[in-house]
Scaffold this active site. Sequence first.
Site, PDB file in Angstrom:
ATOM      1  N   HIS A 172      33.441  10.564  47.764  1.00 45.93           N
ATOM      2  CA  HIS A 172      34.257  10.021  46.665  1.00 45.93           C
ATOM      3  C   HIS A 172      35.264  11.062  46.194  1.00 45.93           C
ATOM      4  O   HIS A 172      35.016  12.275  46.232  1.00 45.93           O
ATOM      5  CB  HIS A 172      33.404   9.491  45.514  1.00 45.93           C
ATOM      6  CG  HIS A 172      32.546  10.491  44.787  1.00 45.93           C
ATOM      7  ND1 HIS A 172      32.978  11.168  43.676  1.00 45.93           N
ATOM      8  CD2 HIS A 172      31.269  10.888  44.998  1.00 45.93           C
ATOM      9  CE1 HIS A 172      32.008  11.944  43.226  1.00 45.93           C
ATOM     10  NE2 HIS A 172      30.957  11.800  44.008  1.00 45.93           N
TER      11      HIS A 172
ATOM     12  N   ASP B  93      36.784  11.039  43.090  1.00 43.54           N
ATOM     13  CA  ASP B  93      36.880  11.264  41.651  1.00 43.54           C
ATOM     14  C   ASP B  93      35.843  12.246  41.128  1.00 43.54           C
ATOM     15  O   ASP B  93      34.816  12.505  41.758  1.00 43.54           O
ATOM     16  CB  ASP B  93      36.782   9.945  40.891  1.00 43.54           C
ATOM     17  CG  ASP B  93      35.443   9.246  41.066  1.00 43.54           C
ATOM     18  OD1 ASP B  93      34.925   9.238  42.200  1.00 43.54           O
ATOM     19  OD2 ASP B  93      34.909   8.712  40.072  1.00 43.54           O
TER      20      ASP B  93
ATOM     21  N   ASP C 171      30.224  18.104  43.109  1.00 44.25           N
ATOM     22  CA  ASP C 171      30.152  16.643  42.972  1.00 44.25           C
ATOM     23  C   ASP C 171      31.548  16.034  43.007  1.00 44.25           C
ATOM     24  O   ASP C 171      32.157  15.808  41.969  1.00 44.25           O
ATOM     25  CB  ASP C 171      29.442  16.307  41.665  1.00 44.25           C
ATOM     26  CG  ASP C 171      29.230  14.823  41.469  1.00 44.25           C
ATOM     27  OD1 ASP C 171      29.262  14.071  42.458  1.00 44.25           O
ATOM     28  OD2 ASP C 171      29.034  14.406  40.313  1.00 44.25           O
TER      29      ASP C 171
ATOM     30  N   GLU D 284      33.753   6.457  41.703  1.00 41.47           N
ATOM     31  CA  GLU D 284      32.302   6.524  41.905  1.00 41.47           C
ATOM     32  C   GLU D 284      31.586   6.877  40.616  1.00 41.47           C
ATOM     33  O   GLU D 284      30.462   6.417  40.363  1.00 41.47           O
ATOM     34  CB  GLU D 284      31.980   7.560  42.989  1.00 41.47           C
ATOM     35  CG  GLU D 284      30.520   7.595  43.423  1.00 41.47           C
ATOM     36  CD  GLU D 284      29.646   8.507  42.589  1.00 41.47           C
ATOM     37  OE1 GLU D 284      28.405   8.426  42.726  1.00 41.47           O
ATOM     38  OE2 GLU D 284      30.187   9.309  41.794  1.00 41.47           O
ATOM     39  N   GLU D 285      32.229   7.686  39.773  1.00 41.60           N
ATOM     40  CA  GLU D 285      31.578   8.148  38.552  1.00 41.60           C
ATOM     41  C   GLU D 285      31.539   7.096  37.450  1.00 41.60           C
ATOM     42  O   GLU D 285      30.851   7.294  36.445  1.00 41.60           O
ATOM     43  CB  GLU D 285      32.302   9.399  38.022  1.00 41.60           C
ATOM     44  CG  GLU D 285      32.324  10.576  38.981  1.00 41.60           C
ATOM     45  CD  GLU D 285      30.962  11.236  39.145  1.00 41.60           C
ATOM     46  OE1 GLU D 285      30.004  10.788  38.487  1.00 41.60           O
ATOM     47  OE2 GLU D 285      30.860  12.190  39.926  1.00 41.60           O
TER      48      GLU D 285
ATOM     49  N   GLU E 245      27.148  13.345  48.842  1.00 43.97           N
ATOM     50  CA  GLU E 245      26.607  13.820  47.573  1.00 43.97           C
ATOM     51  C   GLU E 245      25.814  15.095  47.840  1.00 43.97           C
ATOM     52  O   GLU E 245      25.249  15.269  48.926  1.00 43.97           O
ATOM     53  CB  GLU E 245      25.686  12.774  46.932  1.00 43.97           C
ATOM     54  CG  GLU E 245      26.387  11.526  46.443  1.00 43.97           C
ATOM     55  CD  GLU E 245      27.293  11.761  45.243  1.00 43.97           C
ATOM     56  OE1 GLU E 245      27.192  12.845  44.624  1.00 43.97           O
ATOM     57  OE2 GLU E 245      28.106  10.870  44.940  1.00 43.97           O
TER      58      GLU E 245
ATOM     59  N   HIS F 209      28.484  17.729  36.826  1.00 44.22           N
ATOM     60  CA  HIS F 209      28.939  17.374  35.484  1.00 44.22           C
ATOM     61  C   HIS F 209      28.764  18.497  34.472  1.00 44.22           C
ATOM     62  O   HIS F 209      28.871  18.264  33.270  1.00 44.22           O
ATOM     63  CB  HIS F 209      28.214  16.122  34.960  1.00 44.22           C
ATOM     64  CG  HIS F 209      28.314  14.927  35.838  1.00 44.22           C
ATOM     65  ND1 HIS F 209      27.815  13.696  35.480  1.00 44.22           N
ATOM     66  CD2 HIS F 209      28.858  14.756  37.069  1.00 44.22           C
ATOM     67  CE1 HIS F 209      28.036  12.825  36.446  1.00 44.22           C
ATOM     68  NE2 HIS F 209      28.669  13.455  37.432  1.00 44.22           N
TER      69      HIS F 209
END
Length: 673
Positions: A344, A346, A368, A399-400, A422, A595
């Site tokens: 992903h 984003d 991530d 995706e987030e 991931e 995150h």
Amino acid sequence: MSVLGHVASTRKAALYVVKIGSASLGHDALFDELALLRRRGARVLLVAGGAAGITRHYADIGRPVRTLSLRGDSEVRYCPPEEMPHIVDAYERVTLPRVRDALTSRGLTVFASVARDGALVSAQANRPLRAVRDGRTTVVRDHRAGTVTGVAADRLQALLDAFDVVCLSPPVADGSGGTDGGDGSALNVDADVLAAELANALAADHLRLVTGTPGLLADPEDPASRLADVVRGEGERFARGRMRQKVRAAEIALDGSADVAITGPHILSPASGTRFWRAPAPAPDLSLLARAVEISSVSADERELAEYLVDWCTERGVHAEIDAAGNLVATRGSGDRRLLMLGHLDTVPHRWPVRWDGLTITGRGCVDAKASLVAYLETLADMDVPSWAQVRVVGAVEEEVTSAGAFHARDHYPADAVVVGEPSGEKALTIGYYGLLKVRLRVSHSVGHTAGQGVTTAADQMVDVLSRLRDEIGRADSQALVAVLGIHAVNGGDVQLGETVVDVRVPPTLDLEHLVELVRRVAGPVVVEVLRATPGVVTSRTSPLVKAFSRAFREEGVAPRFLAKKGSSDMNTLATTWRGVPMVAYGAGDAALDHTPDEHLDAEEFRRARTVLSRAVANWVEQGRPPATPATPQDAAGPAEGAGPAGGAGAGETAGAAGAAGAAEAVAGERTP
């Protein structure tokens, strides 16, 4: 309209700060590009250059443009106090009306002003200037130019919320203080530098300095000598004339978090300009990783990164495009045995510059999950895909938040096996995830005085419902994880309005449909809107895909761990409709850093994970070799472990989450936004 969206956040839409030189303002296509940015949802702060407008205005009023010659044969516009009203008039009567008319004709609302007004930007007056007159150096004390020292960020944010495009131009307000200034009078500043200072003050995502050349040129006389990429401090030796100020502005912006480019001629795309990088990779094989992390791509703002990666693939002979959902799609081969590597683009919001500390990169998305996506693309670019196979890499959007990109991939890119990008760590393979249920709860409650007996508020109702949900979900399955992503309650006049978004990670033993029914029953009469309901998924360790990775681990001397995570990923999205398709997740990095402000990745781990991935993909592709195909030297060592017929997965290779008990080590989730 929802106040919270899918995730409660103070993050606003992506911000582009775009400086357009006065010559480029005459090109209508640029305004089409600005309108397109706005349609994509971005906020736009435009800084307008004024040289052409000043020349035109001075000609209209019959006044000569005054200049000063400096040492080194350079020249600047002379701005003594008596000239400043005319310079302001030039912006207000020529330049800003041009911008306003061009954008309003495209259906956009526009706020356009010199930055002095309301002290939106203030500056410190520069020291006296040394100029050359009649061959002699003289000190000029009345030149009204300054250096930006303050930006009214809150007021500009309010304007950006209210208008489609905010356009500022020099001059700015004198905020010097003392007897000679600080009265808000006009101070001239360079428009490129103004744009850079605005980008830093507003934590912009992208800064574009548009010019009439194809970026920075190694030879100013040769348009074909474009420098596509420069690092901090490198561009100054190539800059001549007005380009010096653009390079200076780009260097200033590298202290912020925006990705920076000088673009042109007269277009916004960095592909035809020069990108400036603040964190050059310590080795060539880390370059794509460094640059992918440095290009901001917060959810719903992935386009810049997608376009950069399309160009990277194309340069290496890999067919790549951006699909209708905004996903990057890169493909090699057209055979029947299809492998999808789904990463992903984003990230969650970020606000700090990327940096390298030795061989460790720090920056949002490095774990991530840009490292995974970069490894997938590099693996694709390096491999020779045989005639019986197809390998596709998708860099999905959102995706987030919504998994919109993965849902599109689910419906358009069928595959026989899937590797999801991931972080698992270089020595581990994720073979399963918990399911995910995300719901929005809404309540509208009659207003009552809180001094009344038994009166409750919308917030009271939300708190009560959340308490009941936690209790009931816990009774249904103690392994379920419940998180409140945001709660909002206000008095709307005659009613009180409440809203909350709840995230539930669904263990293998809890049926997803049963959980949805439970939430609706317990929450009543509060309105329940299901935002996401994706099942858990686990792939058997006896699957040919897992065996292809197991063999790769052994070849690298690694005894792997097999993980079943309590988080979720786009693997769950595919599992909503895909049955019998083996899926795993693999990528470098520690998922516990997802995150967080400490997100970082060691380059050696990235390299080792990339090697394991390349071996695993080659192993899986080789499993599908048609029987009649002559053996290669690699085949002499024996057939690939778990080899099966071409064309994909056998029945039962992917188990539903309920059938995965004991299949893998359970790992706490890292996916709560």
